[in-house]
Design a protein around this motif. Structure first.
Motif, PDB file in Angstrom:
ATOM      1  N   UNK A  69       0.531  -1.298   0.007  1.00 46.34           N
ATOM      2  CA  UNK A  69       0.158  -0.058   0.013  1.00 46.34           C
ATOM      3  C   UNK A  69       0.965   0.947  -0.024  1.00 46.34           C
ATOM      4  N   UNK A  70       1.862   1.549   0.976  1.00 44.75           N
ATOM      5  CA  UNK A  70       3.060   1.859   1.029  1.00 44.75           C
ATOM      6  C   UNK A  70       3.474   2.481  -0.120  1.00 44.75           C
ATOM      7  N   UNK A  71       4.063   1.336  -0.690  1.00 46.53           N
ATOM      8  CA  UNK A  71       4.691   1.166  -2.388  1.00 46.53           C
ATOM      9  C   UNK A  71       4.171   1.393  -3.248  1.00 46.53           C
ATOM     10  N   UNK A  72       2.539   1.909  -3.671  1.00 46.64           N
ATOM     11  CA  UNK A  72       1.830   2.686  -4.274  1.00 46.64           C
ATOM     12  C   UNK A  72       1.972   3.282  -3.953  1.00 46.64           C
ATOM     13  N   UNK A  73       1.254   3.879  -3.105  1.00 50.31           N
ATOM     14  CA  UNK A  73       0.321   5.598  -2.894  1.00 50.31           C
ATOM     15  C   UNK A  73       1.602   6.173  -2.392  1.00 50.31           C
ATOM     16  N   UNK A  74       2.774   6.083  -1.792  1.00 52.26           N
ATOM     17  CA  UNK A  74       3.349   7.123  -1.115  1.00 52.26           C
ATOM     18  C   UNK A  74       4.522   7.124  -2.392  1.00 52.26           C
ATOM     19  N   UNK A  75       4.758   8.797  -2.126  1.00 49.57           N
ATOM     20  CA  UNK A  75       5.231  10.107  -2.939  1.00 49.57           C
ATOM     21  C   UNK A  75       6.835   9.127  -3.006  1.00 49.57           C
ATOM     22  N   UNK A  76       7.568   9.220  -4.734  1.00 50.93           N
ATOM     23  CA  UNK A  76       8.887   8.462  -4.678  1.00 50.93           C
ATOM     24  C   UNK A  76       9.546   9.774  -4.686  1.00 50.93           C
ATOM     25  N   UNK A  77      11.234   8.997  -3.924  1.00 53.24           N
ATOM     26  CA  UNK A  77      12.451   9.466  -3.817  1.00 53.24           C
ATOM     27  C   UNK A  77      13.316   9.075  -4.836  1.00 53.24           C
ATOM     28  N   UNK A  78      14.349   9.448  -4.789  1.00 55.05           N
ATOM     29  CA  UNK A  78      15.375   8.956  -5.350  1.00 55.05           C
ATOM     30  C   UNK A  78      16.122   7.906  -3.776  1.00 55.05           C
ATOM     31  N   UNK A  79      16.722   6.662  -4.610  1.00 56.90           N
ATOM     32  CA  UNK A  79      17.572   5.631  -3.911  1.00 56.90           C
ATOM     33  C   UNK A  79      16.385   4.700  -4.008  1.00 56.90           C
ATOM     34  N   UNK A  80      15.300   4.216  -4.123  1.00 56.93           N
ATOM     35  CA  UNK A  80      14.261   3.538  -3.604  1.00 56.93           C
ATOM     36  C   UNK A  80      13.540   3.944  -2.693  1.00 56.93           C
ATOM     37  N   UNK A  81      13.452   5.274  -2.028  1.00 51.33           N
ATOM     38  CA  UNK A  81      12.530   5.114  -1.619  1.00 51.33           C
ATOM     39  C   UNK A  81      11.008   5.436  -1.516  1.00 51.33           C
TER      40      UNK A  81
END
Length: 506
Positions: A464-476
């Motif tokens: 759920x977090x992987x889909x909904x969360x905003x992307x940051x560099x480094x795969x975060x």
């Protein structure tokens, strides 16, 4: 620093070409249409536009005077920085000299402030394109800041000025007009851009959205960006959603306007969308029904309020090289870096008292009399503390924001705001406070921290977090309080406190 002051970021040529392609700036029609870059800088967009127009005019066998007339009457730019304005005109003159043998054109390029100049061009342009300035409102002169807040509906609260450029850009388009910008992608999720998202949804004017996610398009700039194409004549109930994948822009999905939420726009593949649909089915409770989820303290000057104790004598301690009363300090950890090591506990100067189970600021006279050393320490930093954009009606010596203060004096689970492969969280006693992270405390005894721990460790929560969360560099991926609050709880969690749940969707 000019970048911070004026928000100038220079656009790669391939991004400019992508935007001009997306707004369909091609063909014979463009010779009779008007286009503007409202923050043209040294002319990156306009150089490409002039090149396309000259090429199209030559294909139509137009004479030099006809081409001159088109260039002088159809291509516009506005730039507030005088140096960049001059570079822009020089660059454009160099093009026409090279391609047409014309020494000078009477360009419609203005050295002016777009935030006021735009009023002269209402309903005028066929195309508005560009890379608006990326600058936070609190970095703008107060006069301009007040203008933005009073005149632009999308710029309420602490926002980047680019939202004002969306608004003015739409106002200077004619009824058939198209707008293409590359901007920060923060408007997709930030609560402060909710009004703008609702407007786009209700008007159904989004034609294409390209989210670059964690890919950094601008060299030496950490901004995460998206290309937004708006079409006032868009007659569909959906728009194309694209991403930058393996070095190419690829279509990911067709997004229905009716499926958009006001709270946040988070797009993904159809498979992930199906996962979210299944996740929400037949689940009547959210984490927020049982837990308070808040961000930790926001002092807006951590270097003043937070530090270590390096010495002590009687009731005083040496804190940030000043002797102050130990009783005004509280233990605290930084959520973004805390890994459970008690050696990472620091201290925070806490100018609050708790009568009637609610924290209130210590009155200044009482602070000066009961804690004279701490008060003197704060006075030494008063000038710096007054520079903060703190809560309205707050005292100069309080934290910049009141968030997290009322819930801090409880047992809690804390976590940072970024996830990579695992979600790391820790239990803290009630007398250890938090900053730069997320704090979760119990609202009810129906579900305890053991069950919450199972939820946070579950595969479905991580997906759920992987889909909904905003992307940051480094795969975060970002974790926000709203994402945690709105996570739907499976009924089995309400019956059992320890288990490994089955995924609703594989």
């Amino acid at each position: 620093m000019k970048y911070k002051k004026l928000g100038q970021i220079y656009t790669p040529k391939w991004i400019i070409q992508e935007i001009l392609d997306e707004v369909d700036f091609r063909g014979e029609k463009i010779l009779n249409q008007k286009i503007i870059d409202p923050a043209c800088g040294d002319g990156a967009f306009l150089i490409e536009i002039v090149d396309i127009v000259i090429g199209e005019a030559k294909n139509r066998k137009l004479g030099l005077e006809d081409i001159r007339n088109i260039l002088e009457n159809n291509i516009y730019g506005i730039e507030i920085d005088r140096d960049e304005y001059r570079k822009c005109k020089t660059n454009l003159n160099n093009i026409v000299r090279t391609k047409l043998g014309i020494d000078k054109i009477d360009w419609k390029i203005f050295n002016d402030d777009t935030l006021t100049k735009y009023r002269e061009f209402l309903n005028f342009f066929d195309y508005v394109v560009g890379n608006p300035p990326y600058i936070r409102i609190h970095n703008i002169d107060r006069e301009i800041r007040d203008l933005i807040k009073n005149e632009f509906e999308f710029s309420k609260g602490v926002l980047d000025i680019y939202l004002s450029f969306f608004e003015l850009g739409l106002q200077i388009l004619n009824r058939q007009g198209k707008l293409g910008y590359i901007t920060p992608n923060s408007f997709l999720r930030n609560s402060s851009a909710k009004r703008f998202r609702r407007f786009l949804k209700d008007r159904k004017i989004v034609r294409t959205l390209i989210d670059f996610k964690s890919n950094k398009i601008f060299r030496n700039i950490s901004t995460y960006t998206a290309i937004t194409i708006l079409d006032l004549n868009h007659r569909k109930n959906s728009f194309e959603y694209k991403e930058f994948i393996d070095g190419k822009i690829k279509k990911v999905d067709e997004i229905q306007f009716q499926d958009l939420e006001d709270s946040s726009w988070s797009f993904s593949s159809p498979e992930n969308r199906d996962f979210l649909i299944n996740l929400y089915q037949n689940r009547n409770y959210k984490i927020s029904d049982f837990f308070n989820v808040q961000y930790g303290f926001a002092t807006l000057r951590d270097k003043i309020f937070i530090g270590n104790i390096t010495d002590s004598k009687d009731k005083l301690v040496l804190f940030n090289n000043y002797w102050i009363e130990k009783s005004i300090l509280k233990k605290i950890v930084k959520g973004s870096t805390y890994k459970g090591d008690r050696a990472d506990i620091k201290y925070i100067l806490f100018p609050y008292i708790r009568p009637d189970n609610r924290f209130t600021p210590i009155q200044e006279e009482e602070l000066a009399s009961k804690f004279p050393f701490a008060y003197n320490y704060l006075l030494q930093h008063k000038e710096e503390l007054l520079k903060r954009d703190r809560d309205k009606n707050s005292n100069w010596y309080e934290f910049g924001r009141s968030q997290g203060i009322q819930a801090c004096n409880n047992e809690k689970i804390i976590l940072g705001t970024l996830m990579k492969e695992e979600i790391n969280f820790y239990f803290l006693e009630k007398d250890i406070y938090l900053y730069s992270g997320i704090c979760i405390t119990q609202r009810t005894t129906n579900i305890g921290f053991d069950t919450l721990s199972d939820i946070l460790k579950s595969d479905e929560f991580k997906r759920y977090i992987a889909i909904q969360g905003k992307d940051f560099s480094g795969g975060y991926k970002s974790i926000t309080t709203n994402l945690i609050k709105n996570f739907p709880i499976a009924s089995i969690y309400l019956k059992n406190s320890r288990f490994q749940p089955m995924l609703d969707f594989l």
